[in-house]
Design a protein around this motif. Structure first.
Motif, PDB file in Angstrom:
ATOM      1  N   ASN A  35       4.321  -5.042   3.109  1.00  0.00           N
ATOM      2  CA  ASN A  35       4.638  -5.189   4.541  1.00  0.00           C
ATOM      3  C   ASN A  35       4.336  -6.590   5.066  1.00  0.00           C
ATOM      4  OD1 ASN A  35       5.869  -3.454   6.447  1.00  0.00           O
ATOM      5  ND2 ASN A  35       4.000  -3.433   7.660  1.00  0.00           N
ATOM      6  N   SER A  36       4.642  -7.608   4.258  1.00  0.00           N
ATOM      7  CA  SER A  36       4.368  -8.994   4.650  1.00  0.00           C
ATOM      8  C   SER A  36       5.672  -9.692   5.053  1.00  0.00           C
ATOM      9  CB  SER A  36       3.708  -9.753   3.494  1.00  0.00           C
ATOM     10  OG  SER A  36       3.612 -11.127   3.802  1.00  0.00           O
ATOM     11  N   THR A  37       5.818  -9.971   6.339  1.00  0.00           N
ATOM     12  CA  THR A  37       7.019 -10.638   6.853  1.00  0.00           C
ATOM     13  C   THR A  37       7.152 -12.038   6.273  1.00  0.00           C
ATOM     14  OG1 THR A  37       6.760  -9.389   8.900  1.00  0.00           O
ATOM     15  CG2 THR A  37       8.263 -11.253   8.956  1.00  0.00           C
ATOM     16  N   ALA A  38       6.021 -12.755   6.148  1.00  0.00           N
ATOM     17  CA  ALA A  38       6.051 -14.133   5.649  1.00  0.00           C
ATOM     18  C   ALA A  38       6.610 -14.205   4.226  1.00  0.00           C
ATOM     19  CB  ALA A  38       4.650 -14.732   5.694  1.00  0.00           C
ATOM     20  N   VAL A  39       6.208 -13.270   3.381  1.00  0.00           N
ATOM     21  CA  VAL A  39       6.685 -13.239   1.989  1.00  0.00           C
ATOM     22  C   VAL A  39       8.178 -12.944   1.951  1.00  0.00           C
ATOM     23  CG1 VAL A  39       6.486 -12.062  -0.233  1.00  0.00           C
ATOM     24  CG2 VAL A  39       4.425 -12.606   1.066  1.00  0.00           C
ATOM     25  N   ILE A  40       8.634 -12.015   2.799  1.00  0.00           N
ATOM     26  CA  ILE A  40      10.060 -11.660   2.851  1.00  0.00           C
ATOM     27  C   ILE A  40      10.896 -12.863   3.292  1.00  0.00           C
ATOM     28  CG2 ILE A  40      11.772 -10.155   3.948  1.00  0.00           C
ATOM     29  CD1 ILE A  40       9.422  -8.109   4.298  1.00  0.00           C
ATOM     30  N   GLY A  90       7.043  -8.373  -0.912  1.00  0.00           N
ATOM     31  CA  GLY A  90       6.865  -8.508   0.539  1.00  0.00           C
ATOM     32  C   GLY A  90       7.112  -7.203   1.272  1.00  0.00           C
ATOM     33  N   PRO A 130      16.283  -8.360   1.981  1.00  0.00           N
ATOM     34  CA  PRO A 130      15.536  -7.126   2.264  1.00  0.00           C
ATOM     35  C   PRO A 130      16.343  -5.839   2.123  1.00  0.00           C
ATOM     36  CG  PRO A 130      15.013  -8.813   3.873  1.00  0.00           C
ATOM     37  CD  PRO A 130      16.154  -9.342   3.068  1.00  0.00           C
ATOM     38  N   ALA A 132      11.290 -15.288   0.453  1.00  0.00           N
ATOM     39  CA  ALA A 132      12.293 -14.826  -0.522  1.00  0.00           C
ATOM     40  C   ALA A 132      13.707 -15.096  -0.022  1.00  0.00           C
ATOM     41  CB  ALA A 132      12.105 -13.339  -0.792  1.00  0.00           C
ATOM     42  N   GLU A 181       8.561  -2.577   7.353  1.00  0.00           N
ATOM     43  CA  GLU A 181       9.587  -3.535   6.933  1.00  0.00           C
ATOM     44  C   GLU A 181      10.675  -2.843   6.107  1.00  0.00           C
ATOM     45  OE1 GLU A 181      10.210  -6.578   7.634  1.00  0.00           O
ATOM     46  OE2 GLU A 181       8.402  -7.279   8.641  1.00  0.00           O
ATOM     47  N   ILE A 227      10.104 -11.300  -5.323  1.00  0.00           N
ATOM     48  CA  ILE A 227       9.234 -11.724  -4.212  1.00  0.00           C
ATOM     49  C   ILE A 227       9.518 -10.884  -2.972  1.00  0.00           C
ATOM     50  CG2 ILE A 227       8.703 -13.631  -2.630  1.00  0.00           C
ATOM     51  CD1 ILE A 227       9.348 -15.531  -5.025  1.00  0.00           C
ATOM     52  N   ALA A 228      10.814 -10.671  -2.665  1.00  0.00           N
ATOM     53  CA  ALA A 228      11.177  -9.861  -1.484  1.00  0.00           C
ATOM     54  C   ALA A 228      10.672  -8.429  -1.633  1.00  0.00           C
ATOM     55  CB  ALA A 228      12.690  -9.879  -1.283  1.00  0.00           C
TER      56      ALA A 228
END
Length: 428
Positions: free
Chosen positions: A52-57, A48, A164, A60, A118, A44-45
């Motif tokens: 470049n999705s902060t919410a997904v990171i 993300g 990350p 995770a 990211e 998932i991370a």
């Protein structure tokens, strides 16, 4: 003074030490479910970071079980429990290997390998990352030792950001970029180490019982920890100093451009400031202004006077090279279409279904039906007793002696619309 110390007292609300140690031991192992959860969190991370999705990171980081063996290592060092230390380090190595394996496999197979912001932000750790890891680790271990755990644990998982950097290290391996791998893995190591050290300090402060009798070993462990702290901190200080100089150079270059060019009415259409080249470079291009070699040389001399040392100013005046640079930048931007752009495109498409763009329609109606008065028309949604809606053309009019069947037939042919409704409005 004693009243102030009572506020700072960590022993209030403390969970029994045996229960805390039991809880710590239970979260160390990476077998079965824990390993599957870790692999899924890494996947998932990686997604993300890829999109470049902060919410997904963040999601995770919240589900990651990586904190377990790191905290276990801190408790083991604080209590000099070498059995627990060996188990914690073994499980942390397993977790790190699995994380690298999953993230490398994902980025190797992913068709999108562009470096997103990211990803890039995890390749150059600084002293600030050390501080975040240390104080985040302090909050985490204080929460673990409380009877009421409260809500700091999810915040610690986000702040210390273990996932990350290890995923970015996997990206570096998958793309063969060793500088990304080393930078990201160093950040991951910093986070692990300083969470562990923060845990060690809290365990010592709360006086957890030692499993060691010989004080010589205790001194060796303290010396070893001190040496490791220096080894981990020194490179981050250098990177922080380098980041400070880079920002200072960029700011000075921007001020120079503003003073010498923008304030004199020269329109800058291309600007690229690069700190990491030798010499440092400032590339500019202008809309119409052309500079002689003597003028460019003069501006280069001005750089040193303005405190911008070791830099070269280049003014692009070759249209062919300039066009290729600008087109390259445009293409890069086109690959990063935001969710906002997609949403706007969808809204525009939906609005187009309701628009009547034919500007001659009203004139033709007035010519063919001279007795017609005020006219309003547009498309609306009709909701019959079904699950779907239908668009229909509606014309509202005033006037006398209007053959509705004839005008309906004409409008169907004229607009290629099956559903045409006429409504006669009562004149006031």
């Amino acid at each position: 003074m004693s009243g102030l110390l009572d506020y700072l007292q960590l022993h209030q609300g403390e969970e029994s030490k045996s229960k805390v140690m039991e809880s710590v031991r239970s979260q160390i192992s990476f077998r079965g479910a824990n390993l599957w959860i870790l692999a899924c969190a890494i996947f998932i991370a990686s997604v993300g970071l890829n999109v470049n999705s902060t919410a997904v990171i963040i999601g995770a980081m919240l589900i990651s079980p990586l904190m377990g063996p790191i905290v276990g290592t801190g408790f083991a060092l604080g209590t000099y429990d070498f059995t627990l230390l060996r188990k914690s380090i073994n499980n942390l190595l397993i977790a790190t290997f699995v994380s690298l394996l999953v993230s490398t496999a994902y980025f190797y197979l992913s068709p999108f390998k562009e470096v997103q912001s990211e990803l890039l932000s995890r390749t150059s750790p600084t002293i600030y990352d050390v501080l975040i890891a240390f104080f985040g680790g302090l909050v985490g271990v204080i929460a673990i030792t409380r009877v009421e755990k409260g809500n700091p644990i999810p915040g610690v998982a986000i702040a210390t950001a273990l996932m990350p950097p290890i995923c970015t290290a996997g990206y570096g391996l998958a793309t063969g970029n060793m500088s990304y791998f080393l930078g990201a893995f160093y950040l991951y190591s910093i986070n692990c180490f300083f969470i562990c050290i923060a845990t060690f300090f809290v365990v010592k402060f709360l006086k957890y019982p030692s499993a060691l009798v010989d004080s010589k070993y205790e001194k060796r462990i303290k010396y070893g920890i001190s040496i490791l702290i220096v080894i981990m901190i020194v490179p981050s200080f250098y990177l922080a100093y380098n980041l400070f100089n880079q920002k200072k150079f960029t700011k000075s270059a921007e001020e120079f451009i503003q003073k010498e060019f923008d304030n004199n009415g020269y329109t800058v259409i291309y600007k690229k400031i690069n700190y990491n080249t030798t010499p440092k470079s400032i590339d500019l291009a202008f809309l119409s202004k052309k500079f002689t070699d003597a003028e460019i040389l003069s501006y280069n001399k001005m750089l040193a006077k303005d405190g911008i040392f070791g830099a070269k100013l280049t003014i692009r005046q070759n249209n062919t090279d300039l066009k290729s640079e600008i087109l390259s930048e445009i293409n890069k931007n086109d690959t990063n279409i935001s969710e906002k752009d997609i949403a706007l495109t969808k809204i525009r498409q939906e609005l187009d279904n309701y628009k009547i763009t034919d500007s001659t329609l009203l004139k033709e109606i007035n010519i063919l039906y001279p007795t017609i008065g005020n006219v309003s028309y547009g498309k609306i949604e009709q909701y019959p007793q079904t699950d779907s809606a239908k668009l229909q053309f509606v014309l509202v009019y005033t006037g006398q002696n209007i053959d509705e069947n004839r005008i309906k037939t004409w409008l169907r042919e004229r607009l290629h619309e099956k559903n045409v409704v006429l409504i006669k409005e009562t004149e006031k």
